[in-house]
Design a protein around this motif. Structure first.
Motif, PDB file in Angstrom:
ATOM      1  N   LEU A  77       0.450   7.186  -6.612  1.00 38.56           N
ATOM      2  CA  LEU A  77      -0.664   8.116  -6.763  1.00 38.56           C
ATOM      3  C   LEU A  77      -0.284   9.536  -6.352  1.00 38.56           C
ATOM      4  O   LEU A  77      -0.567  10.503  -7.083  1.00 38.56           O
ATOM      5  N   VAL A 126      -4.193  -2.140  -6.006  1.00 40.78           N
ATOM      6  CA  VAL A 126      -2.963  -1.443  -6.325  1.00 40.78           C
ATOM      7  C   VAL A 126      -2.631  -1.565  -7.821  1.00 40.78           C
ATOM      8  O   VAL A 126      -2.009  -0.678  -8.406  1.00 40.78           O
ATOM      9  N   ILE A 177      -4.489   1.174  -9.470  1.00 41.72           N
ATOM     10  CA  ILE A 177      -3.759   2.429  -9.255  1.00 41.72           C
ATOM     11  C   ILE A 177      -2.600   2.540 -10.239  1.00 41.72           C
ATOM     12  O   ILE A 177      -2.361   3.603 -10.823  1.00 41.72           O
ATOM     13  N   LEU A 181      -3.935   3.562 -13.615  1.00 39.87           N
ATOM     14  CA  LEU A 181      -4.355   4.964 -13.599  1.00 39.87           C
ATOM     15  C   LEU A 181      -3.148   5.889 -13.622  1.00 39.87           C
ATOM     16  O   LEU A 181      -3.140   6.900 -14.348  1.00 39.87           O
ATOM     17  N   VAL A 182      -2.120   5.552 -12.857  1.00 42.01           N
ATOM     18  CA  VAL A 182      -0.906   6.373 -12.812  1.00 42.01           C
ATOM     19  C   VAL A 182      -0.235   6.406 -14.183  1.00 42.01           C
ATOM     20  O   VAL A 182       0.301   7.443 -14.608  1.00 42.01           O
ATOM     21  N   SER A 205       6.474   9.003  -8.336  1.00 38.73           N
ATOM     22  CA  SER A 205       5.442   8.065  -8.797  1.00 38.73           C
ATOM     23  C   SER A 205       6.048   6.785  -9.345  1.00 38.73           C
ATOM     24  O   SER A 205       5.525   5.686  -9.119  1.00 38.73           O
ATOM     25  N   TRP A 224       0.824  -1.208   0.000  1.00 38.32           N
ATOM     26  CA  TRP A 224       0.000   0.000   0.000  1.00 38.32           C
ATOM     27  C   TRP A 224       0.859   1.260   0.000  1.00 38.32           C
ATOM     28  O   TRP A 224       0.438   2.299  -0.520  1.00 38.32           O
ATOM     29  N   GLY A 280       1.380   1.827  -3.658  1.00 37.96           N
ATOM     30  CA  GLY A 280       0.214   2.444  -4.298  1.00 37.96           C
ATOM     31  C   GLY A 280       0.096   3.924  -3.995  1.00 37.96           C
ATOM     32  O   GLY A 280      -0.146   4.749  -4.906  1.00 37.96           O
TER      33      GLY A 280
END
Length: 506
Positions: A284, A407, A410, A413-414, A306, A277, A280
């Motif tokens: 983000l 994750v 994520i 998306l990143v 990132s 986590w 993640g």
């Protein structure tokens, strides 16, 4: 005895000493910088050849057998990192010929650069956990001095945040080393790995694991203590920014990989859940920070954060494919990120600013620079067939196979937001029309052809490395796979360092 293991540390130390010897002869210092970093690259490739042929290589300093002396250890992972150190060091040395001012040279730019490279190589090759702390401090001293070269206000503000957080990390690290030594009675990492499995106080082992995680997480710029990086990496001369972006945070990532695949392997679930986590949130928070920025180097600095998340994700998932992906991602990112910072320096030299609103029109005036930007930018965003696509694909596939869907989402998306940031830079710097000239601003002198070639040469070389990894990735994949196999089988590392010695638990 394998003396070639020590060469990646010895060469930059020797180069730094020679640079100090010729303190007033700047031309000689420049020559030493190119030859020294080139020699570092050549010897690191030789080291890889030796490791590939003979397996893990160990050098016991002063002929003191482990665990009583200091061990230098070159497995595939450490050797890959040393090669990347040589590539970035050589590229930055060439780039510095055109961009480093005489004033910065007079304050020791080149000796400090060599000292930093020695610290990085030492951290990768040491097999002693206290010596890892020592090499971290060598890096901290050299990087702090490089960060404040010029003594501008922004540099000093960034340097204060940088050194404060890194000193906090060092205090936690040193405290953890002391407690670990009190628990197992040794500092040799291979010996620690043997003895820690026989320790009955699992609570203390968990505390130590978290302490090392926090210490190395700060140095890797992981969530939540990452803000020192975007506050400082955009302030020094651009060659220094590129050197930092390529190497410094990766030493923290390397330490996380080394510690949590060699020493704290008894119950990975607890610590690796935190790492998962943390990865993640690192991805983000870094990419959201980048989307809000409109200054070239600040965008790139947030993207360092990132992308660190992807590397930690590979370790956190702790499967063969995930660790492979983490190693592959580190390799890809070091080259790409350093190159983007070097390109930002060329843009600044041509236009006199890093602010996106003050830039524009470079696609028409310098089309080759635009192409050279697109290669690492699209690779960072994970576009095929570049190196970043394969790095992201491996990590994301490992996340799906491990059923870590949150994750993994994520990470996807990143990747999209990273592409948005790179498109924003492309649109503002290269595609839009150049802004109206500022009458109050003095006219910028055009760089000469020789200066431009000195800046372009390392950029072209790093771009070719990115293309090679993307278009001919099988040998790199195989190298990362073999490295991951060694990391996930710590007995091979322990046997190489300790030999036939058997140690009883304290």
């Amino acid at each position: 005895m394998s003396p070639e293991v020590a060469l990646p540390i010895f060469i930059p130390l020797l180069s730094g000493a020679l640079s100090l010897l010729f303190w007033r002869l700047h031309t000689v210092q420049r020559f030493i910088a190119v030859v020294g970093t080139g020699s570092l690259l050549v010897t690191s490739l030789w080291l890889l050849s030796s490791v590939d042929e003979h397996g893990i290589l160990v050098m016991q300093m002063g002929n003191w057998e482990a665990p009583f002396g200091i061990s230098l250890v070159a497995d595939l992972f450490a050797t890959i990192m040393v090669i990347l150190t040589g590539i970035i060091g050589f590229s930055v040395a060439l780039y510095s010929l055109a961009t480093t001012s005489r004033g910065h040279e007079a304050f020791g730019y080149f000796p400090l650069m060599h000292l930093l490279l020695a610290g990085v190589a030492g951290a990768f090759l040491t097999g002693d956990i206290f010596n890892l702390y020592v090499w971290f401090e060598v890096m901290l001293v050299a990087s702090f001095a490089l960060l404040i070269l010029g003594s501008e206000k922004a540099q000093m503000e960034g340097a204060i945040k940088y050194v404060t957080l890194n000193l906090l990390s060092s205090v936690i690290f040193l405290t953890a080393v002391g407690l670990l030594y009190g628990l197992v009675g040794t500092l040799n990492m291979a010996d620690i790995a043997q003895r820690l499995g026989q320790v009955e106080d699992n609570g203390m082992v968990d505390v130590l694991a978290v302490m090392f995680m926090v210490a190395f997480g700060i140095k890797a710029a992981a969530f939540p203590l990452f803000f020192w990086l975007p506050a400082s990496y955009h302030t020094p001369p651009v060659a220094v920014s590129a050197l930092f972006a390529g190497l410094l945070t990766k030493v923290g990532v390397y330490a996380l990989f080394r510690i949590f695949t060699l020493i704290f392997t008894q119950s990975p679930g607890y610590t690796h859940e935190i790492l998962l986590w943390g990865a993640g949130m690192t991805m983000l928070s870094g990419v959201l920070g980048a989307t809000a920025q409109f200054e070239f180097r600040r965008i790139l600095s947030f993207h360092i954060v990132s992308q660190i998340g992807y590397m930690i994700l590979g370790l956190a998932l702790y499967t063969p494919l995930a660790v492979l992906g983490g190693v592959f991602y580190i390799l890809h990112h070091i080259i790409v990120k350093a190159n983007l910072f070097l390109i930002s320096g060329v843009v600044h030299r041509l236009c006199g600013s890093y602010e996106l609103k003050r830039l524009g029109g470079l696609y028409r005036s310098h089309p080759w620079l635009a192409v050279l930007f697109l290669i690492p930018a699209l690779s960072l965003a994970g576009m095929p067939p570049l190196s970043g696509f394969f790095a992201k694909f491996i990590v994301i596939r490992a996340g799906i196979e491990a059923e870590a869907y949150g994750v993994t989402l994520i990470a996807l998306l990143v990747g999209l937001l990273t592409l948005y940031s790179m498109v924003k830079i492309w649109a503002e710097v290269f595609w839009k029309a150049p802004p109206e000239p500022d009458e109050d601003k003095p006219e910028l002198a055009s760089p000469g052809q020789r200066e431009l070639w000195q800046m372009y040469l390392p950029i072209v070389g790093l771009a070719l490395c990115t293309l090679f990894i993307g278009l001919n990735g099988q040998p790199i994949y195989a190298l990362a796979e073999s490295s991951a196999e060694q990391l996930l089988d710590p007995s091979r590392y322990i046997e190489a360092v300790m030999g036939d010695a058997t140690k009883e638990a304290p």
